[in-house]
Design an enzyme around this catalytic site. Structure first.
Site, PDB file in Angstrom:
ATOM      1  N   SER A 290      43.426  48.521  14.917  1.00 25.75           N
ATOM      2  CA  SER A 290      42.041  48.993  15.066  1.00 25.75           C
ATOM      3  C   SER A 290      42.073  50.506  15.210  1.00 25.75           C
ATOM      4  CB  SER A 290      41.408  48.388  16.318  1.00 25.75           C
ATOM      5  OG  SER A 290      41.838  49.081  17.475  1.00 25.75           O
ATOM      6  N   ASP A 291      40.944  51.149  15.042  1.00 24.10           N
ATOM      7  CA  ASP A 291      40.904  52.544  15.437  1.00 24.10           C
ATOM      8  C   ASP A 291      40.742  52.577  16.961  1.00 24.10           C
ATOM      9  OD1 ASP A 291      40.992  55.259  15.464  1.00 24.10           O
ATOM     10  OD2 ASP A 291      39.481  55.573  13.928  1.00 24.10           O
ATOM     11  N   TRP A 292      40.915  53.736  17.538  1.00 25.32           N
ATOM     12  CA  TRP A 292      40.961  53.871  18.997  1.00 25.32           C
ATOM     13  C   TRP A 292      39.693  53.261  19.639  1.00 25.32           C
ATOM     14  CZ3 TRP A 292      44.423  57.009  22.166  1.00 25.32           C
ATOM     15  CH2 TRP A 292      44.013  57.101  23.489  1.00 25.32           C
ATOM     16  N   GLY A 293      39.898  52.133  20.302  1.00 26.01           N
ATOM     17  CA  GLY A 293      38.774  51.522  21.016  1.00 26.01           C
ATOM     18  C   GLY A 293      37.692  50.969  20.112  1.00 26.01           C
ATOM     19  N   SER A 294      37.978  50.829  18.826  1.00 29.82           N
ATOM     20  CA  SER A 294      36.887  50.414  17.928  1.00 29.82           C
ATOM     21  C   SER A 294      36.486  48.952  18.134  1.00 29.82           C
ATOM     22  CB  SER A 294      37.248  50.677  16.461  1.00 29.82           C
ATOM     23  OG  SER A 294      38.278  49.826  16.025  1.00 29.82           O
TER      24      SER A 294
END
Ligand code: BGC
Length: 758
Positions: A290-294
């Site tokens: 995932s992207d950061w915290g997505s």
């Protein structure tokens, strides 16, 4: 140094691979068997652990100091973390790996990821700039060097290449991209994946690459980062997805999804994108991070009720690893126990993660990247030389009148003026990994290194650009009031034969979260430029920036303009090589430069519309206060020599799907210097089942010609080049007439045509 789990030794000892008749190579079968046997030993908790990625936000070489890091350390010891990001150094990666290898039950090694975007320590041009070289070999080379330097510091996974098609100069992340074109970006994607991963991921100098951000992130509405993306299926398939497909086919180990929502569905929770297209249609076997915290961000999107729900949506949609989101570790086990998520889905994700770890050779030697010997062998000096060469190849000459460039021998005094003239930091750019603050060769230093003793170089700051702390997260303060340096700069300009103005953007003006509604020369730079122009018109404007700038005034008034992006460690020397004629510029813009910001998003391969032009009314697709064309179009760039294109010849005017056509064009160097030209091939499908762009890049060649020399440049056109995602939702060509266009930029082209008969 080698530490292998006894369980795994036992396991691998028992692998007797039977030679079976199969098209799957035995190395692949080996990996699959190993993956399956590790998976069969894992508890659900351990499986979910592999799907968790932590930021190394604490000092891993000392005891964990706060509650959060103590908790993370415990999970590492229990084998409940799959990878970490931002753990940087042989020692730190070794310590983190030890926590796992010396304490956990199964001893499954960690991967260490990092944003190595344009170099690790030796900095290369920011990706948008480097793409301007159109030199795929060079781009592969810089990725190879970045891989080597990363690997030597314990990092075995880069979150690069970023291959979002980026057509909006307001969007700060355009600097990380390869610009507006799908074909060029696809080529760069493959070069980068090859560079990072080499021929074999298990080579300790190779690292895993990440194609990001999947998908549509570059189409953030109004160029505002993280904003909604409204893209239809046609645009998605024809424009946005091809670079990802190319990366997948090149074997990219991982893909990162993205923050944006795409036509109503957040990319992180987008099943069609991740599970159906990437993992299904393309049969790609890597894993999606995932992207950061997505994942938890889907709560803010209004797409998930809470973290647990977000985790459920993401995992079902095909997101395999949760980057610092905390959703998988807190909710997945329960979701499986409740029957809301099947264990097969978890197994598929873990299998993908283990597969990459096996391919990286981590099970063989978990410490292979945390090896101090590797670091001592890195030829940093050699890397600087290569960085200089790639930097100068990336420079684009936008304008050159009055014979100002290359700087003539009768120039005996040069005033070097501007906030970026002696700035050793801006050329390092954003997303600088371990590129040190103030470590670049400044333009002033480069000029001083290049000129002889008989040329007087006078430096004046003129005005500052950014003030206060400059870093990835700090908001940048632009100076809009302090003119105290103007007088000195004007005085220096008055007595100089030539003025070199160094203007543009601060290192942290572009990048993540750095969207702008104004893309002119920020702060007092324009005012300074006009005041200098009032006293000396012999100005070479050197721009250093991460995005296309609005420079219409300069284009009209300043005789010479050099686009020098943020070129990395050797920036000043590379620019001086071009200014003083040691290198004849050959770069071409990978993105259109607008006349005014109101044209954005601006790109050459637009649709024609139903009202492209009307000679006698205003009711056609244009602006009433500005031309609709680019100031400097995609593919544009000058040389110190000139190239003339003759008429193109086609081997036939008819083509069948099985056949091909050869198109040839004579290109002559009509100037006095040897030079390199990027010969570009565009095609246009005149009538189709969906509307098609007015032209699309389909090939290019870098051609070096001596003065007076003519090269016969040939391209082969085949049916595959004519395919597009059509009204039947399939990739196919359609019969009919096509235009062939060849030239040195996307605007000035020679034309021919042919017919495809099905
Ligand atoms: C960016 C990614 C990056 C990640 C890890 C995110 O904010 O969007 O491109 O790889 O952070 O640093």
């Amino acid at each position: 140094m080698k530490k292998i789990s006894p369980i795994l030794l036992f396991l691998f000892g028992s692998f007797i691979i039977q030679a079976q008749e199969s098209t799957i190579p035995s190395s692949v079968k080996n990996v699959e068997k190993k993956v399956d046997s590790v998976l069969s030993l894992m508890t659900l908790e351990e499986k979910v652990g592999q799907m968790v990625q932590y930021n190394g936000s604490w000092d891993l070489t000392g005891p964990a100091s706060n509650v959060d890091s103590k908790y993370k350390e415990e999970r590492l010891k229990n084998g409940l973390v799959g990878s970490m990001l931002n753990v940087l150094s042989v020692e730190a990666t070794q310590e983190a790996q030890k926590l796992v290898m010396e304490n956990s039950r199964l001893k499954i090694p960690l991967m260490f990821g990092y944003d190595v975007i344009h170099g690790y320590k030796t900095m290369f041009p920011v990706p948008l700039g480097e793409t301007a070289s159109w030199d795929l070999e060079a781009m592969e080379k810089s990725a190879r060097i970045a891989a080597l330097e990363s690997a030597a510091h314990g990092v075995n996974w880069t979150f690069s290449p970023m291959i979002d098609i980026s057509r909006d100069a307001r969007w700060g992340r355009i600097m990380e991209s390869s610009g507006e074109d799908t074909y060029l970006t696809s080529k760069v994607a493959v070069a980068k994946v090859k560079g990072y991963q080499g021929n074999d991921l298990s080579d300790p100098q190779s690292i895993a690459a990440t194609a990001k951000h999947f998908a549509g992130y570059g189409f953030a509405e109004a160029g505002r980062d993280y904003n909604t993306v409204h893209v239809g299926e046609n645009e998605l398939h024809n424009t946005i997805l091809p670079p990802f497909k190319a990366a997948a086919e090149a074997g990219v180990a991982t893909v990162m999804n993205s923050f944006n929502d795409l036509d109503g569905t957040p990319a992180t929770g987008h099943k069609i994108l991740q599970r159906d297209i990437l993992k299904g249609d393309w049969n790609w076997d890597g894993f999606i991070v995932s992207d950061w915290g997505s994942i938890p961000e889907m709560i803010y999107h209004g797409f998930a009720r809470d973290k647990k729900h977000a985790g459920e949506i993401a995992v079902k949609a095909g997101s395999d690893m949760d980057m610092e989101g905390g959703a998988y570790e807190s909710g997945l086990i329960e979701l499986v126990e409740e029957g809301k998520v099947s264990e097969e889905i978890i197994d598929d994700a873990v299998r993908r993660i283990l597969r990459v770890k096996f391919k990286l050779g981590l099970f063989e030697d978990p410490y292979r990247y945390s090896n101090p010997d590797l670091l001592s062998q890195v030829p940093f000096d050699e890397h600087r030389e290569i960085a200089r060469d790639i930097a100068r190849k990336s420079i684009v000459l936008l304008k050159n009148e009055k014979d100002l460039l290359p700087v003539q021998n009768d120039v005996k005094s040069i005033a070097v003026i501007g906030p970026l003239a002696n700035d050793k930091d801006t050329p390092i750019g954003n997303w600088r990994a371990q590129g040190e603050t103030n470590s670049a060769v400044s333009l002033l230093e480069g000029i001083k290194n290049a000129v002889g003793d008989d040329v007087k170089v006078n430096y004046a700051l003129g005005t500052t650009l950014g003030q206060g702390e400059r870093s990835f997260l700090a908001p940048l303060e632009i100076n809009t009031t302090d003119r105290s340096g103007f007088a000195e700069a004007i005085a220096a300009a008055k007595k100089a034969d030539l003025v070199i103005m160094a203007l543009g953007e601060d290192a942290f003006q572009s990048g993540e979260g750095r969207s702008q509604v104004n893309i002119g020369l920020a702060g007092l730079q324009q005012e300074l430029l006009e005041e200098i122009y009032a006293v000396n018109k012999n100005i070479v404007l050197v721009l250093q920036n991460g995005r296309p700038l609005e420079i219409s005034w300069s284009a009209e008034n300043i005789p010479a303009i050099v686009e020098a992006w943020q070129l990395g460690t050797e920036s000043g020397n590379a620019i001086a090589d071009v200014l003083f004629g040691k290198y004849n510029p050959s770069g071409k813009l990978p993105v259109s430069f607008p006349r005014a910001v109101g044209q954005e998003p601006l790109y050459y391969n637009q649709k024609n519309t139903g009202r492209p032009y009307s000679p006698d009314s205003v009711t056609y697709s244009a602006y009433t206060d500005e031309e609709k064309t680019a100031l400097y179009p995609f593919g544009y760039g000058l040389s110190y020599t000139t190239f003339e294109y003759g008429d193109l010849k086609l081997s036939s005017e008819e083509m069948t799907p099985e056949g091909s056509i050869q198109v040839t064009i004579p290109v002559t160097n009509t100037g006095k210097m040897a030079g390199k030209e990027v010969v570009q091939l565009y095609l246009r499908d005149l009538v189709a089942s969906t509307t098609r762009p007015v032209k699309e890049l389909k090939g290019f060649q870098l051609v070096t010609l001596a003065p007076g020399e003519t090269g016969e440049i040939s391209f082969k056109i085949d049916e595959e080049m004519l395919q597009f995602y059509n009204a039947n939702k399939e990739w196919a060509s359609e019969e009919g007439e096509f235009e062939v266009l060849i030239g040195g930029n996307s605007r000035d082209l020679k034309k021919g045509s042919f017919t495809l008969n099905e």
